[in-house]
Design an enzyme around this catalytic site. Structure first.
Site, PDB file in Angstrom:
ATOM      1  N   ASP A   7       0.877  -1.162   0.000  1.00 39.42           N
ATOM      2  CA  ASP A   7       0.000   0.000   0.000  1.00 39.42           C
ATOM      3  C   ASP A   7       0.918   1.216   0.000  1.00 39.42           C
ATOM      4  O   ASP A   7       2.130   1.102   0.223  1.00 39.42           O
ATOM      5  CB  ASP A   7      -0.893  -0.038   1.237  1.00 39.42           C
ATOM      6  CG  ASP A   7      -1.757   1.194   1.375  1.00 39.42           C
ATOM      7  OD1 ASP A   7      -2.272   1.687   0.358  1.00 39.42           O
ATOM      8  OD2 ASP A   7      -1.910   1.688   2.513  1.00 39.42           O
ATOM      9  N   ASP A   9       0.004   5.062   1.253  1.00 37.12           N
ATOM     10  CA  ASP A   9      -0.116   5.986   2.388  1.00 37.12           C
ATOM     11  C   ASP A   9      -0.141   5.229   3.707  1.00 37.12           C
ATOM     12  O   ASP A   9      -0.963   4.333   3.914  1.00 37.12           O
ATOM     13  CB  ASP A   9      -1.370   6.837   2.230  1.00 37.12           C
ATOM     14  CG  ASP A   9      -1.292   7.706   0.994  1.00 37.12           C
ATOM     15  OD1 ASP A   9      -0.294   8.426   0.838  1.00 37.12           O
ATOM     16  OD2 ASP A   9      -2.224   7.659   0.172  1.00 37.12           O
ATOM     17  N   GLU A  16      -0.494  10.337   5.616  1.00 38.77           N
ATOM     18  CA  GLU A  16      -1.860  10.810   5.898  1.00 38.77           C
ATOM     19  C   GLU A  16      -1.839  12.031   6.808  1.00 38.77           C
ATOM     20  O   GLU A  16      -2.448  13.055   6.492  1.00 38.77           O
ATOM     21  CB  GLU A  16      -2.689   9.689   6.531  1.00 38.77           C
ATOM     22  CG  GLU A  16      -2.934   8.493   5.629  1.00 38.77           C
ATOM     23  CD  GLU A  16      -3.862   8.781   4.449  1.00 38.77           C
ATOM     24  OE1 GLU A  16      -4.215   9.947   4.230  1.00 38.77           O
ATOM     25  OE2 GLU A  16      -4.209   7.824   3.744  1.00 38.77           O
ATOM     26  N   GLY A  50     -10.252   6.672  -0.728  1.00 36.76           N
ATOM     27  CA  GLY A  50     -10.154   7.610  -1.847  1.00 36.76           C
ATOM     28  C   GLY A  50     -10.334   9.055  -1.444  1.00 36.76           C
ATOM     29  O   GLY A  50     -11.218   9.396  -0.641  1.00 36.76           O
ATOM     30  N   GLY A  51      -9.493   9.942  -2.000  1.00 39.83           N
ATOM     31  CA  GLY A  51      -9.546  11.357  -1.646  1.00 39.83           C
ATOM     32  C   GLY A  51     -10.815  12.058  -2.094  1.00 39.83           C
ATOM     33  O   GLY A  51     -11.422  12.822  -1.331  1.00 39.83           O
ATOM     34  N   ARG A  54     -13.583  11.044   0.118  1.00 38.87           N
ATOM     35  CA  ARG A  54     -13.564  11.718   1.426  1.00 38.87           C
ATOM     36  C   ARG A  54     -14.111  13.121   1.315  1.00 38.87           C
ATOM     37  O   ARG A  54     -14.885  13.573   2.160  1.00 38.87           O
ATOM     38  CB  ARG A  54     -12.129  11.737   1.975  1.00 38.87           C
ATOM     39  CG  ARG A  54     -11.636  10.374   2.400  1.00 38.87           C
ATOM     40  CD  ARG A  54     -10.160  10.362   2.728  1.00 38.87           C
ATOM     41  NE  ARG A  54      -9.685   8.973   2.719  1.00 38.87           N
ATOM     42  CZ  ARG A  54      -8.428   8.610   2.548  1.00 38.87           C
ATOM     43  NH1 ARG A  54      -7.488   9.539   2.380  1.00 38.87           N
ATOM     44  NH2 ARG A  54      -8.087   7.332   2.553  1.00 38.87           N
ATOM     45  N   SER A 124      -2.916   1.165  -4.394  1.00 39.01           N
ATOM     46  CA  SER A 124      -3.409   2.233  -3.526  1.00 39.01           C
ATOM     47  C   SER A 124      -4.682   2.842  -4.079  1.00 39.01           C
ATOM     48  O   SER A 124      -4.913   2.851  -5.291  1.00 39.01           O
ATOM     49  CB  SER A 124      -2.332   3.320  -3.404  1.00 39.01           C
ATOM     50  OG  SER A 124      -2.815   4.462  -2.742  1.00 39.01           O
ATOM     51  N   THR A 125      -5.501   3.391  -3.180  1.00 37.99           N
ATOM     52  CA  THR A 125      -6.691   4.125  -3.601  1.00 37.99           C
ATOM     53  C   THR A 125      -6.383   5.580  -3.933  1.00 37.99           C
ATOM     54  O   THR A 125      -7.246   6.289  -4.448  1.00 37.99           O
ATOM     55  CB  THR A 125      -7.772   4.081  -2.510  1.00 37.99           C
ATOM     56  OG1 THR A 125      -7.258   4.672  -1.318  1.00 37.99           O
ATOM     57  CG2 THR A 125      -8.204   2.656  -2.222  1.00 37.99           C
ATOM     58  N   GLU A 128      -2.826   8.348  -8.903  1.00 46.16           N
ATOM     59  CA  GLU A 128      -1.560   7.763  -9.365  1.00 46.16           C
ATOM     60  C   GLU A 128      -0.397   8.738  -9.232  1.00 46.16           C
ATOM     61  O   GLU A 128       0.709   8.353  -8.848  1.00 46.16           O
ATOM     62  CB  GLU A 128      -1.698   7.305 -10.818  1.00 46.16           C
ATOM     63  CG  GLU A 128      -0.444   6.626 -11.343  1.00 46.16           C
ATOM     64  CD  GLU A 128      -0.613   6.067 -12.742  1.00 46.16           C
ATOM     65  OE1 GLU A 128       0.395   5.591 -13.305  1.00 46.16           O
ATOM     66  OE2 GLU A 128      -1.737   6.104 -13.272  1.00 46.16           O
TER      67      GLU A 128
END
Length: 264
Positions: A7, A9, A16, A50-51, A54, A124-125, A128
């Site tokens: 992963d 982050d 984070e 996912g940003g 959020r 990762s979510t 890229e």
């Protein structure tokens, strides 16, 4: 050959708290949005993968009214995409500044795996471009070039769904029984386990209190000579001290019970 999949982050670096959170808040300020996330509030947002996702949790009727935003879903999607693009720019600038150190042992064990011919990947979510910036910062350009990157919106469902790991296994052309995933969160662990993969967990500053039942190994970090590993849960009796080595991961793959995916 086996594959080692990280992963991003919280695993490669503690991004984070020191990268994403300040980037979100700086973006909110730039766009005049009436919100600033505290460290505690952001910890709750991390339960959402996912940003953009959020950010979307903010879009209540009261928030839209306070921010003077339209209620039309199409217009909101455009605003959300714009905020997220700017947040990604701010975040990559923070990473490029070099202020966030790599987590102990990640580069060391990636170098061991690369030397042994293992496949390397990040799943990762995050966007890229964000993932690639962290990967280059932590691994250096040469080693980062050995990694396959699976990130962002390339799968229908984000963690804890297994989609990103199922895609990684397929694209790497490896058997699920030959893959070790390194995660830091319960959502990430569940995604790996549901894809039928062995999962080593290295909790980050936000995830230390989560339930990691089912993980193949839980350690404070992969460790290095400057910061040795503390074993938190070791169901296979690997005893990875003073730090996790590639031989421990080989043994993990040999001794771990079969891990059928729920998608099979």
């Amino acid at each position: 050959m086996p594959a080692l999949v990280f992963d991003c982050d919280g695993v490669l670096a503690d991004t984070e708290r020191y990268g994403h959170l300040p980037a979100f808040n700086a973006t909110f300020e730039e766009f005049g949005l009436p919100v600033r996330w505290s460290e505690a509030e952001y910890g709750e947002k991390l339960l959402v993968g996912g940003g953009k996702e959020r950010m979307a949790t903010m879009l209540t009727p009261d928030f839209l009214a306070a921010a003077g935003l339209p209620s039309d879903p199409g217009e909101l999607a455009e605003h959300l995409a714009s905020w997220h693009r700017r947040k990604t720019e701010i975040y990559t600038g923070i990473i490029a500044g070099g202020s966030i150190p790599p987590r102990p042992g990640v580069r060391r064990i990636a170098e061991e795996a690369a030397d042994a011919g293992w496949s390397l990947a990040v799943a990762s979510t995050s966007a890229e471009v964000s993932v690639c910036s962290v990967l280059a910062h932590v691994m250096g350009d040469a080693l980062a070039g050995r990694f396959a990157v699976f990130a962002g919106d390339i799968v229908p469902h984000k963690k804890p769904a297994p989609d990103i790991y199922l895609l990684a296994v397929s694209e790497l052309g490896v058997s699920p029984d030959d893959v070790v995933v390194v995660e830091d969160s319960r959502n990430g662990m569940l995604a790996a386990l549901d894809a039928g993969l062995a999962c080593v967990v290295t909790p980050s500053s936000y995830t230390g209190g989560e339930d990691f039942t089912g993980a193949t190994l839980v350690v404070s970090s992969l460790g290095d000579p400057q910061e040795t590993t503390r074993v938190l849960d070791d169901p296979l009796g690997l005893d990875p001290t003073p730090f996790v080595r590639l031989d421990h991961l080989r043994t993990l793959l040999t001794e771990a019970a079969p891990r059928p995916s729920s998608r099979e």
